[in-house]
Structures are given as structure tokens and as C-alpha cells.
Write an enzyme that holds these catalytic residues in place. Sequence first.
Site, PDB file in Angstrom:
ATOM      1  N   HIS A  64      10.583   6.643   8.130  1.00  0.00           N
ATOM      2  CA  HIS A  64      11.146   6.760   6.780  1.00  0.00           C
ATOM      3  C   HIS A  64      12.648   6.986   6.910  1.00  0.00           C
ATOM      4  O   HIS A  64      13.125   7.483   7.927  1.00  0.00           O
ATOM      5  CB  HIS A  64      10.478   7.908   6.019  1.00  0.00           C
ATOM      6  N   CYS A 107       6.810   9.923   0.104  1.00  0.00           N
ATOM      7  CA  CYS A 107       5.643  10.702   0.523  1.00  0.00           C
ATOM      8  C   CYS A 107       5.441  11.793  -0.507  1.00  0.00           C
ATOM      9  O   CYS A 107       6.337  12.605  -0.733  1.00  0.00           O
ATOM     10  CB  CYS A 107       5.865  11.308   1.899  1.00  0.00           C
ATOM     11  N   HIS A 132       6.815   4.003  12.784  1.00  0.00           N
ATOM     12  CA  HIS A 132       6.754   4.006  11.314  1.00  0.00           C
ATOM     13  C   HIS A 132       7.786   5.047  10.854  1.00  0.00           C
ATOM     14  O   HIS A 132       7.522   6.249  10.905  1.00  0.00           O
ATOM     15  CB  HIS A 132       5.335   4.393  10.883  1.00  0.00           C
ATOM     16  N   ASN A 177       9.887   4.113   3.165  1.00  0.00           N
ATOM     17  CA  ASN A 177       9.874   3.598   4.528  1.00  0.00           C
ATOM     18  C   ASN A 177      11.142   2.792   4.713  1.00  0.00           C
ATOM     19  O   ASN A 177      11.757   2.343   3.753  1.00  0.00           O
ATOM     20  CB  ASN A 177       8.690   2.645   4.697  1.00  0.00           C
ATOM     21  N   ARG A 195       0.829  -1.210   0.000  1.00  0.00           N
ATOM     22  CA  ARG A 195       0.000   0.000   0.000  1.00  0.00           C
ATOM     23  C   ARG A 195       0.864   1.261   0.000  1.00  0.00           C
ATOM     24  O   ARG A 195       1.025   1.925  -1.005  1.00  0.00           O
ATOM     25  CB  ARG A 195      -0.938  -0.033   1.230  1.00  0.00           C
ATOM     26  N   ASP A 196       1.469   1.556   1.138  1.00  0.00           N
ATOM     27  CA  ASP A 196       2.282   2.773   1.278  1.00  0.00           C
ATOM     28  C   ASP A 196       3.447   2.765   0.294  1.00  0.00           C
ATOM     29  O   ASP A 196       3.837   3.802  -0.235  1.00  0.00           O
ATOM     30  CB  ASP A 196       2.799   2.845   2.725  1.00  0.00           C
TER      31      ASP A 196
END
Length: 302
Positions: free
Chosen positions: A209, A240, A207, A249, A15-16
Site C-alpha cells: 500500500h 484498509c 502487496h 494499494n 476486489r481489494d
Amino acid sequence: MTLPSRVKLVDVGPRDGLQNEKQAVPATVKIELVHRLQAAGLKEIEVTSFVSPKWVPQMADNAEVMAGIQRQAGVRYSVLTPNMQGYQAAVHSKPDEIVVFAAASEAFSQKNINCSIEESIQRFAPVVEAARAAGIYVRGAMSCVVGCPYEGEVAPLQVGRLAQLMKSIGVQHVGVADTIGVGTPLKVKAAMEATLQHYDVNDVSGHFHDTYGQALSNTLASLELGVWQFDTSVAGLGGCPYAKGATGNVATEDVVYMLHGMGIDTGIDLDKLVDAGAFISDFLQRKSGSRVATAILNKRLG
């Protein structure tokens, strides 16, 4: 100081990781990636998001991907639902968990979803209520917890306020996200501590990055607080769209290597994980963003 003996990783790559890819990634490839991640031992996978295809065209095949997965017992499949419309679309695909998100930065909230933090929380309240009534677990992602591309530094006080708001509408678990990867260990610790005033340590995850190469250090700083759940992304996929130059990430492979080297169990087979990362990197026709995967793949070539 006692570190957790076991860590749960949530792979957000499908997803991300893939949402900002310019080239279309077919549903079959996304499904195969999920299958490879669960075969490697991942117990929680963030599969897709139910957002308007106008905003995120890459996720337009959300229902198809969810329908195509051969689900494994003991694996949780989560989806991002930004509003009631997204939630209603997501319910049909029977996710185990939904993710709602809000920023700790007022400026980021305005730029990202065109409303204030308070308004974003009010928008999510009915989504959270509906999900919990349906027996679906609700995770909240708190973005920009140490820094914002528009506002600069974000104070721990703002992070605590957001955690409190999330708690007030019934969000069961929160992820503390350094969305643009500017965090360093003490700043991340402060954001974590502000969150832990409102949530139990078992209901908080990190979470991070890796924009400035700090994600592993920030993971270690969180482990020292007893945090044992983290979002990671296979092959370091993702970025992002609202943070110029923000890389992906932290790579799942890199975190697994570090944890295993510290004697912390993840239940993940590193070789199979490297294969999953190689599969998606090959499809995207670029090198893996994982240092560990690169080293292991080079070693295999002998």
C-alpha cells in the site's frame, strides 16, 4: 544483482480496491472493469470475495460478477474465501484460484477476524484442503508484515512463523502484504527474506500500500531479491478499513511505468490500462490515485 526480466502483476482493484467503497458499484461496472483489465494484458485478476454481505455489502453480487465475465484463455480469475461457507459459495462460480488471508500481527487478527493467528490458520485448513482436492490453486495473503495499526512494528520472525503455518496447511503461494503502507525498503526486504525461508521465490509476491509513498521503493527492494510477482490496483483503488487513513494499494499504472522504464516486461499495454483506470475513476467521480495515469491523461488533453 540480476533483476527479473519479466514481472507478473495481479490486479486486485475489482476486489481489494472496490470492497470499501461507500457507494454501490453495480455488477455491470465491475464486470466491465475486469474486461478492460484483461484487454490491457493482465493475466491474473482478483475479481471478488465470497464473504458475508453483512460485513462487506459491496461484494454481495459476487456470483453475478463471476457469471458475467467473458473469460479469456490464459487469464486466472481469483476470489477471496475467508471460511468454508465462503469457499462452498465460491466453488459454483468456478474460480481458478482462491485466496485465504491471515495476519502476521496477533492484535490485527483479533480485531479483524476475532481470533488468534493459530485459530485463523486452523479455520483455513479445510478450505485449502477442499480447494486443492478440487484442483483450485490456493494463494495466501499475509497481512501486516511490517507494521500493524494496533501493535506497531511487526518482527520478521512473526512473518516467518506465519509463512511456515501457511505452508503447513498446503497454501501454494503467499503474498507479503504491507497492509497499512508503513514499510520502507529494508524492513520489506527483511519480511520477504523471512518468507523466502519457507517458500520458493517463484511462490512469493509483494502487496504494497502507498500510504506513505513507499510502495514503488518497496517493489524495487523486492525485485532485487528476485521476487517477480506483485499485487497492484488499477487507479490506486482501495484502502484498509482497519487502518485509519491507509490509502490504496499501489497503482498498477505506476508499477507498470516503472517496470517498463527498467526494461522489465509485464505484457501490459499501459495506454489501455490507463483507460481502464479512467473508466472506474469516472464512475466513482474522483481523480485516479495513479500519478502515471494523471500525467498520461493530462498529456492526452494536450
